[in-house]
Scaffold this motif. Structure first.
Motif, PDB file in Angstrom:
ATOM      1  N   PRO A  52      -8.560   4.854 -19.813  1.00  0.00           N
ATOM      2  CA  PRO A  52      -9.947   4.791 -20.285  1.00  0.00           C
ATOM      3  C   PRO A  52     -10.253   3.532 -21.098  1.00  0.00           C
ATOM      4  N   ILE A  53      -9.314   3.140 -21.955  1.00  0.00           N
ATOM      5  CA  ILE A  53      -9.520   1.922 -22.750  1.00  0.00           C
ATOM      6  C   ILE A  53      -9.530   0.700 -21.836  1.00  0.00           C
ATOM      7  N   ARG A  54      -8.618   0.672 -20.860  1.00  0.00           N
ATOM      8  CA  ARG A  54      -8.556  -0.455 -19.930  1.00  0.00           C
ATOM      9  C   ARG A  54      -9.857  -0.593 -19.154  1.00  0.00           C
ATOM     10  N   GLU A  55     -10.390   0.532 -18.686  1.00  0.00           N
ATOM     11  CA  GLU A  55     -11.641   0.494 -17.920  1.00  0.00           C
ATOM     12  C   GLU A  55     -12.805   0.029 -18.791  1.00  0.00           C
ATOM     13  N   ARG A  56     -12.863   0.549 -20.026  1.00  0.00           N
ATOM     14  CA  ARG A  56     -13.965   0.174 -20.916  1.00  0.00           C
ATOM     15  C   ARG A  56     -13.902  -1.312 -21.262  1.00  0.00           C
ATOM     16  N   LEU A  57     -12.713  -1.825 -21.547  1.00  0.00           N
ATOM     17  CA  LEU A  57     -12.573  -3.239 -21.872  1.00  0.00           C
ATOM     18  C   LEU A  57     -12.905  -4.124 -20.674  1.00  0.00           C
ATOM     19  N   ALA A  58     -12.430  -3.723 -19.499  1.00  0.00           N
ATOM     20  CA  ALA A  58     -12.695  -4.518 -18.300  1.00  0.00           C
ATOM     21  C   ALA A  58     -14.184  -4.578 -17.994  1.00  0.00           C
ATOM     22  N   SER A  92      -4.447  -8.692 -24.331  1.00  0.00           N
ATOM     23  CA  SER A  92      -3.302  -7.801 -24.193  1.00  0.00           C
ATOM     24  C   SER A  92      -3.131  -6.864 -25.381  1.00  0.00           C
ATOM     25  N   ASP A  93      -2.831  -5.607 -25.056  1.00  0.00           N
ATOM     26  CA  ASP A  93      -2.351  -4.683 -26.067  1.00  0.00           C
ATOM     27  C   ASP A  93      -0.957  -5.148 -26.468  1.00  0.00           C
ATOM     28  N   LEU A  94      -0.517  -4.785 -27.670  1.00  0.00           N
ATOM     29  CA  LEU A  94       0.791  -5.229 -28.130  1.00  0.00           C
ATOM     30  C   LEU A  94       1.877  -4.200 -27.892  1.00  0.00           C
ATOM     31  N   ARG A  95       1.505  -2.933 -27.861  1.00  0.00           N
ATOM     32  CA  ARG A  95       2.496  -1.869 -27.659  1.00  0.00           C
ATOM     33  C   ARG A  95       2.285  -1.255 -26.280  1.00  0.00           C
ATOM     34  N   LEU A  96       3.207  -1.587 -25.368  1.00  0.00           N
ATOM     35  CA  LEU A  96       3.095  -1.156 -23.977  1.00  0.00           C
ATOM     36  C   LEU A  96       4.275  -0.257 -23.606  1.00  0.00           C
ATOM     37  N   PRO A  97       4.196   0.471 -22.494  1.00  0.00           N
ATOM     38  CA  PRO A  97       5.248   1.424 -22.151  1.00  0.00           C
ATOM     39  C   PRO A  97       6.638   0.806 -22.036  1.00  0.00           C
ATOM     40  N   ASP A  98       6.713  -0.456 -21.590  1.00  0.00           N
ATOM     41  CA  ASP A  98       8.019  -1.087 -21.412  1.00  0.00           C
ATOM     42  C   ASP A  98       8.338  -2.109 -22.504  1.00  0.00           C
ATOM     43  N   GLY A  99       7.677  -1.994 -23.670  1.00  0.00           N
ATOM     44  CA  GLY A  99       8.049  -2.846 -24.798  1.00  0.00           C
ATOM     45  C   GLY A  99       6.874  -3.486 -25.500  1.00  0.00           C
ATOM     46  N   LEU A 100       7.190  -4.313 -26.509  1.00  0.00           N
ATOM     47  CA  LEU A 100       6.178  -5.060 -27.235  1.00  0.00           C
ATOM     48  C   LEU A 100       5.783  -6.299 -26.447  1.00  0.00           C
ATOM     49  N   ALA A 101       4.509  -6.668 -26.515  1.00  0.00           N
ATOM     50  CA  ALA A 101       3.999  -7.789 -25.727  1.00  0.00           C
ATOM     51  C   ALA A 101       4.173  -9.133 -26.413  1.00  0.00           C
ATOM     52  N   VAL A 102       4.748  -9.156 -27.612  1.00  0.00           N
ATOM     53  CA  VAL A 102       4.863 -10.420 -28.349  1.00  0.00           C
ATOM     54  C   VAL A 102       5.643 -11.451 -27.543  1.00  0.00           C
ATOM     55  N   ASN A 103       6.768 -11.036 -26.941  1.00  0.00           N
ATOM     56  CA  ASN A 103       7.554 -11.979 -26.147  1.00  0.00           C
ATOM     57  C   ASN A 103       6.792 -12.440 -24.912  1.00  0.00           C
ATOM     58  N   ILE A 120      -5.207  -7.004 -28.390  1.00  0.00           N
ATOM     59  CA  ILE A 120      -5.957  -5.775 -28.636  1.00  0.00           C
ATOM     60  C   ILE A 120      -5.255  -5.028 -29.756  1.00  0.00           C
ATOM     61  N   SER A 121      -6.006  -4.627 -30.766  1.00  0.00           N
ATOM     62  CA  SER A 121      -5.388  -4.013 -31.936  1.00  0.00           C
ATOM     63  C   SER A 121      -6.197  -2.822 -32.409  1.00  0.00           C
ATOM     64  N   VAL A 122      -5.595  -2.084 -33.338  1.00  0.00           N
ATOM     65  CA  VAL A 122      -6.314  -1.038 -34.052  1.00  0.00           C
ATOM     66  C   VAL A 122      -6.513  -1.501 -35.488  1.00  0.00           C
ATOM     67  N   LEU A 123      -7.510  -0.987 -36.122  1.00  0.00           N
ATOM     68  CA  LEU A 123      -7.838  -1.413 -37.476  1.00  0.00           C
ATOM     69  C   LEU A 123      -6.643  -1.196 -38.404  1.00  0.00           C
ATOM     70  N   LEU A 141      -8.790  -8.363 -31.053  1.00  0.00           N
ATOM     71  CA  LEU A 141      -9.955  -7.564 -30.688  1.00  0.00           C
ATOM     72  C   LEU A 141      -9.656  -6.111 -31.014  1.00  0.00           C
ATOM     73  N   LEU A 142     -10.548  -5.453 -31.735  1.00  0.00           N
ATOM     74  CA  LEU A 142     -10.350  -4.045 -32.053  1.00  0.00           C
ATOM     75  C   LEU A 142     -10.641  -3.181 -30.829  1.00  0.00           C
ATOM     76  N   LYS A 143      -9.799  -2.168 -30.600  1.00  0.00           N
ATOM     77  CA  LYS A 143      -9.938  -1.325 -29.410  1.00  0.00           C
ATOM     78  C   LYS A 143     -11.268  -0.598 -29.360  1.00  0.00           C
ATOM     79  N   ASP A 144     -11.816  -0.266 -30.535  1.00  0.00           N
ATOM     80  CA  ASP A 144     -13.059   0.508 -30.554  1.00  0.00           C
ATOM     81  C   ASP A 144     -14.291  -0.374 -30.748  1.00  0.00           C
ATOM     82  N   ALA A 145     -14.163  -1.679 -30.486  1.00  0.00           N
ATOM     83  CA  ALA A 145     -15.295  -2.591 -30.648  1.00  0.00           C
ATOM     84  C   ALA A 145     -16.400  -2.257 -29.645  1.00  0.00           C
ATOM     85  N   LEU A 146     -17.635  -2.600 -30.002  1.00  0.00           N
ATOM     86  CA  LEU A 146     -18.762  -2.403 -29.097  1.00  0.00           C
ATOM     87  C   LEU A 146     -18.632  -3.341 -27.903  1.00  0.00           C
TER      88      LEU A 146
END
Length: 265
Positions: A52-58, A92-103, A120-123, A141-146
């Protein structure tokens, strides 16, 4: 590892044993963009595992017709896409199913020095935001941004801006002032050389273990349990870490440790 199938620049695709094959998606289509006319269209790689977040952001990114959005829901898919084509912007979100996105962000910055990166972050997720900035992100970018704010933030980054919160901006400014003031005002404890060549703060092996736990977002109780320590011992070590790094918060400690090459996420 928890990855869905839809990947590909400019079309939907599915990973199979034989390679990448196109497919249609009933939700977000890769290459999503409204009629752009003669305006410039930016290619955006959106990496987010929550549907749902991916669809809304896209939808928000593509709403004005100037962004063509490709989606991935894990690091593996994102790396495949980045190997085949350079986007103008990675969101990009930072916390993904297969690890952190920092690398992943650091790899993308190394492969494509001119690519813009928006996390993509949370407050209040200061630690991961600072780690991402250290890895090459231009802002967050905050996940719940307008929807209008999502699109405006993306364009700000594409135009060379760096949308970050005042608190993080103040911290970065303070660290820059300390560094520019010279050794008279900022003298790190004798230790190993950092990646930039300057003397890095010396932390004990135990302090480095605790700092790593802090960087992973663990609570003091969780760190104590994993290291076999008393829950009262970890805060004492943390105070010593903050004092040596000359910081005041978890996020600042992680950012400074990354800058000095003490830890890598």
């Amino acid at each position: 590892m928890g990855c869905a199938n839809g990947i590909g620049f400019g079309k939907m695709a599915v990973l199979t044993e034989g390679g990448v094959k196109p497919r249609r998606s009933p939700a977000i289509t890769t290459g999503l963009a409204m009629d752009s006319g003669d305006k410039q269209v930016y290619e955006v790689l959106l990496v987010e595992d929550d549907p749902p977040i991916r669809e809304r952001l896209a939808q928000a990114l593509a709403s004005q017709g100037d962004c063509s959005v490709t989606t991935a829901d894990c690091l593996q898919q994102a790396r495949i896409l980045l190997a085949s084509r350079r986007p103008d912007l990675i969101v990009s979100d930072l916390r993904l199913p297969d690890g952190l996105a920092v690398n992943l962000l650091a790899e993308a910055r190394g492969r494509y020095p001119d690519v813009e990166i928006l996390v993509i972050s949370v407050l209040g997720d200061e630690t991961t935001i600072l780690a991402a900035i250290a890895a090459g992100a231009s802002g967050y970018l905050l996940k719940d941004a307008l929807p209008e704010d999502i699109h405006a933030t993306a364009l700000e980054v594409l135009s060379g801006g760096s949308p970050i919160s005042p608190s993080i901006a103040r911290f970065i400014v303070r660290r820059m002032r300390q560094q520019s003031a010279g050794a008279a005002e900022f003298v790190p404890t004798v230790g190993q050389e950092s990646e930039g060549g300057a003397a890095a703060t010396h932390l004990t092996p135990r302090e480095l273990d605790i700092l790593w736990g802090i960087a992973k977002g663990l609570t003091y109780n969780e760190i104590a349990e994993r290291l076999g320590l008393s829950r009262h011992t970890v805060p004492t070590h943390s105070k010593a870490i903050y004092r040596k790094l000359q910081v005041q918060t978890r996020g600042e400690a992680v950012y400074e440790a990354i800058q000095q090459g003490l830890i890598k996420l």
